[in-house]
Design a protein around this motif. Structure first.
Motif, PDB file in Angstrom:
ATOM      1  N   CYS B  25      21.376 -12.906  11.301  1.00  0.00           N
ATOM      2  CA  CYS B  25      21.057 -12.056  10.167  1.00  0.00           C
ATOM      3  C   CYS B  25      19.802 -12.611   9.488  1.00  0.00           C
ATOM      4  CB  CYS B  25      22.222 -12.033   9.180  1.00  0.00           C
ATOM      5  SG  CYS B  25      21.801 -11.193   7.639  1.00  0.00           S
ATOM      6  N   CYS B  28      20.684 -13.277   5.400  1.00  0.00           N
ATOM      7  CA  CYS B  28      21.446 -14.431   4.890  1.00  0.00           C
ATOM      8  C   CYS B  28      21.491 -15.589   5.879  1.00  0.00           C
ATOM      9  CB  CYS B  28      22.864 -14.012   4.498  1.00  0.00           C
ATOM     10  SG  CYS B  28      23.973 -13.735   5.888  1.00  0.00           S
ATOM     11  N   SER B  30      23.103 -16.020   8.550  1.00  0.00           N
ATOM     12  CA  SER B  30      24.327 -16.315   9.288  1.00  0.00           C
ATOM     13  C   SER B  30      24.175 -15.850  10.740  1.00  0.00           C
ATOM     14  CB  SER B  30      25.531 -15.652   8.629  1.00  0.00           C
ATOM     15  OG  SER B  30      25.456 -14.261   8.744  1.00  0.00           O
ATOM     16  N   CYS B  39      25.418  -7.199   9.365  1.00  0.00           N
ATOM     17  CA  CYS B  39      25.899  -8.567   9.212  1.00  0.00           C
ATOM     18  C   CYS B  39      27.272  -8.549   8.532  1.00  0.00           C
ATOM     19  CB  CYS B  39      24.908  -9.374   8.376  1.00  0.00           C
ATOM     20  SG  CYS B  39      25.562 -10.966   7.844  1.00  0.00           S
ATOM     21  N   LYS B  41      28.773 -10.848   7.092  1.00  0.00           N
ATOM     22  CA  LYS B  41      28.786 -11.687   5.881  1.00  0.00           C
ATOM     23  C   LYS B  41      28.182 -10.956   4.691  1.00  0.00           C
ATOM     24  CE  LYS B  41      30.020 -16.249   6.472  1.00  0.00           C
ATOM     25  NZ  LYS B  41      29.646 -16.913   7.738  1.00  0.00           N
ATOM     26  N   CYS B  42      26.934 -10.421   4.860  1.00  0.00           N
ATOM     27  CA  CYS B  42      26.215  -9.858   3.700  1.00  0.00           C
ATOM     28  C   CYS B  42      26.004  -8.356   3.792  1.00  0.00           C
ATOM     29  CB  CYS B  42      24.881 -10.571   3.504  1.00  0.00           C
ATOM     30  SG  CYS B  42      23.619 -10.083   4.700  1.00  0.00           S
TER      31      CYS B  42
HETATM   32 ZN   LIG Z   1      23.794 -11.518   6.469  1.00  0.00          ZN
END
Ligand SMILES: [Zn+2]
Lengths: 386, 117
Positions: B25, B28, B30, B39, B41-42
């Motif tokens: 990503c 972020c 990750s 992503c 995560k974000c």
């Molecule tokens: Zn991310």
């Protein structure tokens, strides 16, 4: 509130899954003093391949209502695998409290023998039914050679040993204690006394897990009747005293670590564990029980093995756990142990646990772990509301 | 990138030299292996398919014994920060340094294999 319950368990049932289901439901209704036309709600959990060897039932609650000849006002499928049974009780309880119905039948089970006969387990169901999807990432997962869920829990057990120094002997002790509790349980299929040495000598299935640490899949159902019509039931008025659920739906390989279960979250602070008379913890494997004594907070993380050395966890002991021997000894109906631990909790609370009764059992803490690679945890405390 | 495009890139990397693809990503930083078109995560769509060195450490393993056969299965933590399930070609223990390779198993699936280095 829980006015009736029943189970029928078989190593291999030769007839239809619907027969066992209906017979068990009618037995549970008998205990409740209710008839099938009084069922307002049908709660069900079912796994692929466990109904008459079909990969799946199209509209399963409809099919079951059709077979039983009932007209429920609502039906729901619970999707937490082995943890579903505990969740159903809570949601039935809440539904009735909210006035949406008087009586709900909670059904958990099926037949494991068909999948067992194909040499696979339900979490590796794709190996028997290629068109069943396991994850959104099947293309990158199904080319692997695993033996889930055994291999999944074996990875956890190995890492637990690596991080915390838990031992094969400590896990074996869990199996030994549960067998002691099973000796007088008429529902248990394994009742001969067992030693740590015998567990360690049993064949390795997925290192470090040995045969006697692993649940045996069987055929059968548990049915629980939750109702506000309690006048004809002889059972104690058992209520839900506390509840929590948590879902870690990522693939374990995407977790920061695999040695924690979502019980860390579902059980956190829901009840004072010192006020619990017995614990009924999900026991698909010995390591599952070890993880839960840590994750529900009976002891700090990593010390689950020492916990069993320090405490007598038999039904006669200071911290009774899996007082009827658990599903390691009754077998696991349709790859889900939730019904087994729930029935045992109700036997304890109603002073009906012949030969394995915990003295004055008023409060039972249950924890269920389920789903593909243990995504779900349900924590439930049952007792008589004071 | 939609999922089909991601899988096409994965497939190209795998078929070129058995490398392990993954997604980074750019928002972020990750990394993840199991593909989503954003992503996890974000939530950003600013993601990129990358080629891993394949170098990692054994996170956990199990040796499976079944009907006279035996094989090893487990999880590797890659140096780029993500983990994958794989089969191992030989006896290993947690912490061992390994190299992960990916080979097409048939038209649809892939085998992910790790060996000691
Ligand atoms: Zn991310």
């Amino acid at each position: 509130m829980i006015v009736g319950f029943a189970s029928n368990l078989y190593k291999k049932y030769e007839g239809s899954t619907f027969e066992i289901l209906a017979d068990t439901l009618f037995s549970a209704l008998d205990v409740a003093g209710l008839n099938k036309d009084e069922i307002d709600g049908l709660f069900l959990t079912a796994l692929p391949g466990t109904f008459d060897s079909y990969a799946a039932l199209h509209f399963p609650t409809t099919q079951i209502a059709q077979y039983l000849g009932i007209k429920p006002k609502f039906t729901t499928v619970f999707d937490y695998g082995g943890a579903s049974a505990l969740s159903m009780i809570y949601h039935a309880y809440k539904t009735i409290k909210a006035g949406e119905g008087d009586t709900i039948a909670c059904i958990v089970g099926g037949k494991a023998s068909d999948i067992r006969g194909k040499g696979v387990t339900v979490d590796a169901i794709d190996k028997a039914y290629p068109d069943v999807s396991l994850t959104p990432f099947d293309r990158l997962f199904r080319g692997l050679n695993d033996l889930n869920p055994v291999s999944d829990y074996a990875l956890v057990a190995n890492r637990h040993m690596y991080l915390f120094g838990s031992t094969d002997e400590q896990r074996a002790l869990i199996a030994v204690r549960q067998r002691f509790n099973a000796q007088n349980n008429e529902k248990a299929i394994y009742r001969d006394p067992l030693t740590v040495e015998q567990v360690l000598k049993s064949s390795i299935v997925a290192e470090p897990l040995r045969l006697l640490e692993i649940v045996y899949p069987i055929d059968g159902f548990h049915v629980f009747i939750v109702s506000k019509r309690a006048s004809k039931s002889s059972l104690r008025p058992i209520e839900v005293l506390a509840y929590g659920e948590a879902h870690w739906t990522v693939m374990p390989a995407e977790l920061d670590d695999i040695v924690y279960t979502p019980a860390v979250q579902s059980a956190k602070g829901i009840f004072d564990l010192n006020k619990v008379d017995s614990f009924e913890l999900y026991d698909s494997f010995t390591i599952t029980v070890m993880l839960q004594v840590e994750d529900i907070g009976l002891i700090e993380k990593g010390k689950g093995g020492e916990f069993f050395e320090k405490h007598d966890t038999t039904y006669l002991g200071d911290i009774p756990i899996n007082t009827g021997g658990g599903s390691l000894n009754t077998g696991q109906p349709a790859y889900m142990s939730g019904g087994v631990i729930l029935e045992e909790a109700l036997l304890q609370l109603n002073n009906m646990a012949k030969g394995h009764q915990v003295k004055d059992a008023d409060t039972v803490f249950l924890n269920g772990i389920g789903g593909w690679n243990r995504a779900h945890s349900v924590s439930l405390v049952l007792g008589e509301a004071k | 990138m939609n999922l089909d495009e991601i899988y096409a890139k994965y497939d190209k990397i795998i078929r070129e030299d058995s490398s392990l693809p993954y997604i980074k990503c750019n928002n972020c930083n990750s990394t993840f292996f199991y593909p989503r078109h954003f992503c996890p995560k974000c939530g950003s769509n600013n993601i990129e398919v990358m080629r891993s060195s394949g170098i990692g450490k054994v996170f956990s393993w199990t040796k499976i014994y079944r009907k006279g056969d035996k094989w090893i299965y487990g999880i590797v933590e890659l140096e780029e920060g993500f983990k994958v399930y794989c089969n191992f070609t030989e006896d290993i223990k947690i912490g061992d340094k390994v190299k992960v390779k990916v080979v097409p198993k048939d038209d649809r699936y892939y085998s992910i294999i790790a060996s000691k280095i």
